[in-house]
Design a protein around this motif. Structure first.
Motif, PDB file in Angstrom:
ATOM      1  N   ARG A  51       4.987 -12.748  -3.608  1.00 45.15           N
ATOM      2  CA  ARG A  51       4.323 -11.232  -3.123  1.00 45.15           C
ATOM      3  C   ARG A  51       6.005 -10.916  -3.763  1.00 45.15           C
ATOM      4  O   ARG A  51       5.873  -9.254  -3.257  1.00 45.15           O
ATOM      5  N   LEU A  76      -3.744 -14.321  -5.236  1.00 43.22           N
ATOM      6  CA  LEU A  76      -2.728 -13.702  -5.500  1.00 43.22           C
ATOM      7  C   LEU A  76      -4.231 -13.024  -6.998  1.00 43.22           C
ATOM      8  O   LEU A  76      -3.669 -12.112  -7.458  1.00 43.22           O
ATOM      9  N   GLU A  79      -5.138  -9.270  -6.071  1.00 39.63           N
ATOM     10  CA  GLU A  79      -3.959  -9.047  -6.273  1.00 39.63           C
ATOM     11  C   GLU A  79      -3.702  -8.233  -7.504  1.00 39.63           C
ATOM     12  O   GLU A  79      -3.769  -7.157  -7.767  1.00 39.63           O
TER      13      GLU A  79
END
Length: 229
Positions: A51, A76, A79
């Motif tokens: 991140r 992930l 996101e």
């Protein structure tokens, strides 16, 4: 090497490689070196610090240091990261689970350089690419369940269907227009991966209604729906 073009021709793309075997990282780095538009911006054997890195595409193994990192991959992908899973694991149910998480592609290590490079190009351009193993899994899958969209993808589609511009959707969601566009493109990729392409807004709305992702009641807030792409 001919194939799917990068999304921004002439601009370098950052790619991350996450694998717990240095020889695999070295090999993938050598393959990517053949692509003038690709720059390896990060390598590692864990997803823990990803991140803190901004990369256009992440190549990630499923098994890192003896642990299946399915939950990390799901987070992930949710996101909005472009993920290409590169794994020796080929169990059909596992491949389907990973695809349902919203990854851009699943390439087995036995499929090698050509398919991985195609998958990276496709991911960077927000386009689908289905290598042989994934194609075989999708063909053999008899589950009628629609592609599983993330909450962000479903929300962006719903508000887009309600005649909002992508800029309006972005403001309402608190994200950038680029992120909204990425959510919509990811939804299209997921439908294309299961053989139900939705290249236009009208096509996407039809798919969403067919699969119960949106209902007429949810669209009723809009006075006029415009089928622009």
């Amino acid at each position: 090497m001919a194939g799917i073009p990068m999304a921004r021709t002439g601009i370098t793309f950052d790619v991350g490689i996450v694998d717990d075997h240095p020889v695999v990282i070295d090999g993938v780095r050598a393959w990517l070196a053949e692509e003038p538009s690709v720059r390896v911006g990060h390598t590692g054997d864990t997803t823990a610090d990803l991140r803190s890195h901004t990369m256009d595409v992440l190549i990630v193994d499923l098994n890192l240091n003896g642990r299946l990192v399915l939950s990390d991959i799901g987070e992930l992908a949710a996101e909005g990261r472009r993920l290409v899973v590169f794994s020796q694991l080929t169990d059909e149910s596992l491949v389907m689970d990973v695809l349902d998480m919203g990854v851009a592609g699943f390439v087995t290590k036995s499929e090698g350089q050509a398919h991985l490079l195609h998958a990276v190009r496709a991911a960077a351009a927000d386009r689908p690419y289905v290598p042989p193993t994934t194609a075989g899994v999708l063909v053999s899958d008899r589950n009628p369940v629609a592609p599983q969209l993330s909450p962000q993808e479903r929300t962006s589609l719903l508000w887009w269907f309600q005649s909002m511009s992508k800029a309006s959707v972005a403001r309402r969601m608190g994200v950038s227009v680029h992120t909204v566009d990425m959510y919509i493109k990811r939804a299209r990729v997921k439908y294309a991966q299961v053989g139900r392409a939705a290249p236009t807004k009208t096509d996407m709305l039809a798919r969403a209604i067919e699969d119960g992702l949106v209902t007429p009641a949810e669209l009723a807030d809009s006075a006029e729906w415009t089928p622009s792409a």
